[in-house]
Design a protein around this motif. Structure first.
Motif, PDB file in Angstrom:
ATOM      1  N   UNK A  93       0.808  -1.224   0.000  1.00 28.57           N
ATOM      2  CA  UNK A  93       0.000   0.000   0.000  1.00 28.57           C
ATOM      3  C   UNK A  93       0.843   1.277   0.000  1.00 28.57           C
ATOM      4  N   UNK A  94       2.094   1.157   0.465  1.00 23.28           N
ATOM      5  CA  UNK A  94       2.961   2.334   0.546  1.00 23.28           C
ATOM      6  C   UNK A  94       3.867   2.483  -0.675  1.00 23.28           C
ATOM      7  N   UNK A  95       3.603   1.673  -1.709  1.00 23.44           N
ATOM      8  CA  UNK A  95       4.402   1.751  -2.937  1.00 23.44           C
ATOM      9  C   UNK A  95       3.490   2.045  -4.125  1.00 23.44           C
ATOM     10  N   UNK A  96       4.033   2.731  -5.119  1.00 24.03           N
ATOM     11  CA  UNK A  96       3.267   3.037  -6.320  1.00 24.03           C
ATOM     12  C   UNK A  96       3.052   1.766  -7.143  1.00 24.03           C
ATOM     13  N   UNK A  99       6.370   0.701  -8.465  1.00 26.46           N
ATOM     14  CA  UNK A  99       7.221   0.146  -7.403  1.00 26.46           C
ATOM     15  C   UNK A  99       6.765  -1.251  -6.981  1.00 26.46           C
ATOM     16  N   UNK A 100       5.455  -1.496  -6.989  1.00 28.36           N
ATOM     17  CA  UNK A 100       4.943  -2.830  -6.674  1.00 28.36           C
ATOM     18  C   UNK A 100       5.470  -3.869  -7.656  1.00 28.36           C
ATOM     19  N   UNK A 130      -0.235   2.054 -18.095  1.00 30.08           N
ATOM     20  CA  UNK A 130       0.976   2.876 -18.165  1.00 30.08           C
ATOM     21  C   UNK A 130       0.763   4.239 -17.513  1.00 30.08           C
ATOM     22  N   UNK A 131      -0.456   4.756 -17.604  1.00 24.61           N
ATOM     23  CA  UNK A 131      -0.756   6.087 -17.055  1.00 24.61           C
ATOM     24  C   UNK A 131      -0.920   6.076 -15.534  1.00 24.61           C
ATOM     25  N   UNK A 132      -0.851   4.891 -14.916  1.00 23.59           N
ATOM     26  CA  UNK A 132      -1.019   4.784 -13.466  1.00 23.59           C
ATOM     27  C   UNK A 132       0.288   4.412 -12.751  1.00 23.59           C
ATOM     28  N   UNK A 133       1.415   4.591 -13.429  1.00 20.22           N
ATOM     29  CA  UNK A 133       2.705   4.163 -12.875  1.00 20.22           C
ATOM     30  C   UNK A 133       2.975   4.737 -11.493  1.00 20.22           C
ATOM     31  N   UNK A 134       2.630   6.000 -11.286  1.00 25.42           N
ATOM     32  CA  UNK A 134       2.956   6.661 -10.016  1.00 25.42           C
ATOM     33  C   UNK A 134       1.782   6.705  -9.040  1.00 25.42           C
ATOM     34  N   UNK A 135       0.726   5.965  -9.333  1.00 26.17           N
ATOM     35  CA  UNK A 135      -0.453   5.940  -8.463  1.00 26.17           C
ATOM     36  C   UNK A 135      -0.286   4.897  -7.364  1.00 26.17           C
ATOM     37  N   UNK A 136      -0.855   5.195  -6.205  1.00 26.29           N
ATOM     38  CA  UNK A 136      -0.819   4.253  -5.088  1.00 26.29           C
ATOM     39  C   UNK A 136      -2.084   3.385  -5.120  1.00 26.29           C
ATOM     40  N   UNK A 137      -1.998   2.158  -4.588  1.00 26.59           N
ATOM     41  CA  UNK A 137      -3.140   1.239  -4.649  1.00 26.59           C
ATOM     42  C   UNK A 137      -4.461   1.830  -4.176  1.00 26.59           C
TER      43      UNK A 137
END
Length: 250
Positions: A93-96, A99-100, A130-137
């Protein structure tokens, strides 16, 4: 590719897996169906030792393990042969999103950060995120989280991917997007074992369907055989109860 011999598992007095014999060829997609409590999820969890089997032999890729006695090194090697996609995503939950996907590449594969990022971005593209790379869960829908989970499983390039009811926690309108991603992966000849209650999906995507009940494999065959002409009375009853899959996903 994968061979399971006499796999057994009990919880106290309850026998959950009762002598499972199973073979999966490279590139084969196997759907495992059956009533609740038949041992389907436990079978998957025993294949990567999330549950410790009591007896039997597991061969996956380059690893062979005897459930009676094995070393920590043998267990680690067996786990490296597969990747798991869980019902409830199990994302950090603390990774984009990116990053996951790259975490296992950095920690397990010791990949350089730039290289891991390229792999992660390519996989995000593959699952349409691809557009959600930096989004958190927490900011993603259940369907998007599960697609990240699938991309994470693909990242380590396993011999086989194990999917435990990958759509069961999703709202109905989100199921199709996840099934479409799995279907696309199947078309790339990725070896997969999928525990599912989506009968139309199993019929279209699987090369082989296994029907389990009370910890045993009751019947297995092609989707046409299992859904169109089941031989075992228990299989017939189950197919009648759930309804024969008439519609195929687009």
């Amino acid at each position: 590719m994968m061979k399971v011999t006499n796999l057994r598992k009990r919880f106290g007095e309850l026998v959950v897996l009762d002598g499972i014999d199973l073979e999966v060829q490279r590139g084969e997609v196997v759907a495992i169906i059956g009533p609740s409590g038949s041992g389907k999820s436990t079978l998957l969890r025993c294949l990567n030792l999330l549950e410790k089997p009591d007896d039997g032999t597991i061969e996956i890729g380059e690893a062979t393990l005897s459930a009676k006695k094995y070393s920590r090194r043998e267990a680690h090697f067996l786990r490296q042969q597969t990747a798991m996609v869980f019902q409830n995503y199990n994302l950090f939950k603390n990774k984009t999103a990116l990053q996951n996907i790259t975490e296992s590449l950095l920690v397990t594969k010791k990949m350089k950060p730039e290289e891991a990022r390229k792999v992660g971005e390519a996989l995000l593209e593959q699952v349409g995120l691809a557009h959600k790379a930096d989004s958190y869960p927490i900011t993603l829908s259940g369907g998007q989280q599960q697609r990240i989970g699938i991309a994470r499983a693909l990242a380590v390039n396993p011999h086989a991917i194990l999917l435990d009811e990958p759509t069961s926690a999703l709202d109905p309108e989100l199921v199709a997007e996840v099934l479409q991603v799995i279907k696309a992966i199947a078309e790339r000849q990725t070896t997969m074992l999928i525990v599912t209650h989506e009968m139309a999906f199993a019929r279209e995507v699987a090369d082989k369907v296994i029907f389990m009940a009370e910890g045993k494999i009751v019947e297995q065959g092609t989707p046409e055989e299992i859904f169109g002409d089941p031989q075992n009375p228990r299989t017939k009853k189950f197919i009648q109860q759930v309804g024969a899959p008439l519609e195929l996903i687009g």
